[in-house]
Write a protein that holds these residues in place. Structure first.
Motif, PDB file in Angstrom:
ATOM      1  N   MET A 127       0.843  -1.178   0.000  1.00 28.34           N
ATOM      2  CA  MET A 127       0.000   0.000   0.000  1.00 28.34           C
ATOM      3  C   MET A 127       0.888   1.241   0.000  1.00 28.34           C
ATOM      4  SD  MET A 127      -3.042  -1.239  -0.003  1.00 28.34           S
ATOM      5  CE  MET A 127      -3.798   0.336   0.105  1.00 28.34           C
ATOM      6  N   LEU A 128       0.434   2.270  -0.662  1.00 28.80           N
ATOM      7  CA  LEU A 128       1.203   3.495  -0.767  1.00 28.80           C
ATOM      8  C   LEU A 128       0.472   4.682  -0.170  1.00 28.80           C
ATOM      9  CD1 LEU A 128       2.479   3.175  -4.436  1.00 28.80           C
ATOM     10  CD2 LEU A 128       3.757   2.744  -2.352  1.00 28.80           C
ATOM     11  N   HIS A 129       1.238   5.585   0.381  1.00 28.51           N
ATOM     12  CA  HIS A 129       0.790   6.889   0.863  1.00 28.51           C
ATOM     13  C   HIS A 129      -0.402   6.814   1.816  1.00 28.51           C
ATOM     14  CE1 HIS A 129       3.763   8.435  -1.821  1.00 28.51           C
ATOM     15  NE2 HIS A 129       3.194   7.817  -2.836  1.00 28.51           N
ATOM     16  N   ASP A 130      -1.504   7.499   1.486  1.00 28.41           N
ATOM     17  CA  ASP A 130      -2.652   7.587   2.401  1.00 28.41           C
ATOM     18  C   ASP A 130      -3.788   6.656   1.988  1.00 28.41           C
ATOM     19  OD1 ASP A 130      -3.417   8.910   0.111  1.00 28.41           O
ATOM     20  OD2 ASP A 130      -4.501  10.481   1.163  1.00 28.41           O
ATOM     21  N   ARG A 131      -3.453   5.563   1.328  1.00 28.24           N
ATOM     22  CA  ARG A 131      -4.475   4.635   0.836  1.00 28.24           C
ATOM     23  C   ARG A 131      -4.851   3.596   1.892  1.00 28.24           C
ATOM     24  NH1 ARG A 131      -3.593   7.918  -2.788  1.00 28.24           N
ATOM     25  NH2 ARG A 131      -3.953   7.563  -4.981  1.00 28.24           N
ATOM     26  N   VAL A 132      -6.121   3.173   1.844  1.00 25.74           N
ATOM     27  CA  VAL A 132      -6.651   2.159   2.749  1.00 25.74           C
ATOM     28  C   VAL A 132      -7.347   1.106   1.884  1.00 25.74           C
ATOM     29  CG1 VAL A 132      -8.256   1.726   4.637  1.00 25.74           C
ATOM     30  CG2 VAL A 132      -7.024   3.892   4.546  1.00 25.74           C
ATOM     31  N   LEU A 133      -6.996  -0.161   2.068  1.00 26.38           N
ATOM     32  CA  LEU A 133      -7.626  -1.257   1.346  1.00 26.38           C
ATOM     33  C   LEU A 133      -8.631  -1.909   2.282  1.00 26.38           C
ATOM     34  CD1 LEU A 133      -7.453  -2.829  -1.376  1.00 26.38           C
ATOM     35  CD2 LEU A 133      -6.027  -4.466  -0.159  1.00 26.38           C
ATOM     36  N   HIS A 168       1.446   6.409   5.263  1.00 26.32           N
ATOM     37  CA  HIS A 168       1.087   7.738   5.746  1.00 26.32           C
ATOM     38  C   HIS A 168      -0.316   7.803   6.352  1.00 26.32           C
ATOM     39  CE1 HIS A 168       4.745   9.456   4.223  1.00 26.32           C
ATOM     40  NE2 HIS A 168       4.501   8.939   3.037  1.00 26.32           N
ATOM     41  N   VAL A 169      -0.957   6.677   6.563  1.00 27.49           N
ATOM     42  CA  VAL A 169      -2.277   6.628   7.197  1.00 27.49           C
ATOM     43  C   VAL A 169      -2.076   6.747   8.700  1.00 27.49           C
ATOM     44  CG1 VAL A 169      -4.319   5.217   7.607  1.00 27.49           C
ATOM     45  CG2 VAL A 169      -3.266   5.253   5.347  1.00 27.49           C
ATOM     46  N   ARG A 170      -2.792   7.712   9.338  1.00 23.78           N
ATOM     47  CA  ARG A 170      -2.562   7.971  10.761  1.00 23.78           C
ATOM     48  C   ARG A 170      -3.695   7.517  11.666  1.00 23.78           C
ATOM     49  NH1 ARG A 170      -1.556  14.081  10.462  1.00 23.78           N
ATOM     50  NH2 ARG A 170      -1.842  13.956   8.245  1.00 23.78           N
ATOM     51  N   TYR A 190     -11.873  -6.143  -3.338  1.00 25.06           N
ATOM     52  CA  TYR A 190     -11.580  -5.162  -2.303  1.00 25.06           C
ATOM     53  C   TYR A 190     -11.876  -3.777  -2.849  1.00 25.06           C
ATOM     54  CZ  TYR A 190      -8.936  -8.947  -0.114  1.00 25.06           C
ATOM     55  OH  TYR A 190      -8.571 -10.132   0.454  1.00 25.06           O
ATOM     56  N   VAL A 191     -11.904  -2.799  -1.954  1.00 23.73           N
ATOM     57  CA  VAL A 191     -12.109  -1.405  -2.329  1.00 23.73           C
ATOM     58  C   VAL A 191     -10.911  -0.609  -1.843  1.00 23.73           C
ATOM     59  CG1 VAL A 191     -13.570   0.615  -2.016  1.00 23.73           C
ATOM     60  CG2 VAL A 191     -14.610  -1.636  -2.215  1.00 23.73           C
ATOM     61  N   LEU A 192     -10.375   0.241  -2.706  1.00 21.55           N
ATOM     62  CA  LEU A 192      -9.229   1.083  -2.383  1.00 21.55           C
ATOM     63  C   LEU A 192      -9.726   2.507  -2.171  1.00 21.55           C
ATOM     64  CD1 LEU A 192      -6.145   1.066  -2.153  1.00 21.55           C
ATOM     65  CD2 LEU A 192      -6.054   1.658  -4.573  1.00 21.55           C
ATOM     66  N   LEU A 193      -9.427   3.076  -0.994  1.00 19.72           N
ATOM     67  CA  LEU A 193      -9.899   4.408  -0.618  1.00 19.72           C
ATOM     68  C   LEU A 193      -8.741   5.269  -0.127  1.00 19.72           C
ATOM     69  CD1 LEU A 193     -12.809   3.159   1.653  1.00 19.72           C
ATOM     70  CD2 LEU A 193     -13.108   4.170  -0.603  1.00 19.72           C
ATOM     71  N   ARG A 194      -8.927   6.572  -0.166  1.00 19.07           N
ATOM     72  CA  ARG A 194      -8.003   7.488   0.508  1.00 19.07           C
ATOM     73  C   ARG A 194      -8.485   7.659   1.943  1.00 19.07           C
ATOM     74  NH1 ARG A 194      -4.602  10.838  -2.529  1.00 19.07           N
ATOM     75  NH2 ARG A 194      -4.881  10.574  -4.756  1.00 19.07           N
ATOM     76  N   GLU A 195      -7.567   7.901   2.854  1.00 23.21           N
ATOM     77  CA  GLU A 195      -7.947   8.088   4.261  1.00 23.21           C
ATOM     78  C   GLU A 195      -8.916   9.251   4.420  1.00 23.21           C
ATOM     79  OE1 GLU A 195      -5.873   8.273   8.654  1.00 23.21           O
ATOM     80  OE2 GLU A 195      -4.777   9.086   6.956  1.00 23.21           O
TER      81      GLU A 195
END
Length: 98
Positions: free
Chosen positions: A1-7, A46-48, A73-78
């Protein structure tokens, strides 16, 4: 996973629902904007606010679907998450924060 992404793995399907009074609501019924719950299976570095295993509330219209090992699955930004339900909060609290 990269950056602020949430799976996330979405709960159930978009089929029929039951109201609190037991009335069956078909999947084709027109309803207002409805948010969906899902379980977090992976997070970017980078997910906090979210950890793996949390349940999150999101808008199903703002999502990108991906298939991994024959599972959807679904890929979302935080920032697209509306709420988080976490088991890791202190005893006595609701475990739900916005």
């Amino acid at each position: 996973m990269l950056h602020d992404r949430v799976l996330v793995s979405v709960d159930g399907d978009g089929g029929e629902r039951k109201s609190g009074g037991g009335i069956v609501i078909p999947a084709t019924a027109s309803v207002g904007k409805r948010l969906a719950w899902a379980e977090v299976v992976a997070v970017g570095q980078h997910v906090r606010q979210v950890k793996v295993g949390d349940r999150v509330l999101f808008d199903p219209e703002d999502r990108a679907e991906v298939e991994l090992q024959s599972r959807n699955y679904v890929l979302l930004r935080e920032r697209d998450l509306h709420a988080v339900a976490a088991q890791r909060v202190e005893t006595g609290n609701t475990g739900l924060y916005l």
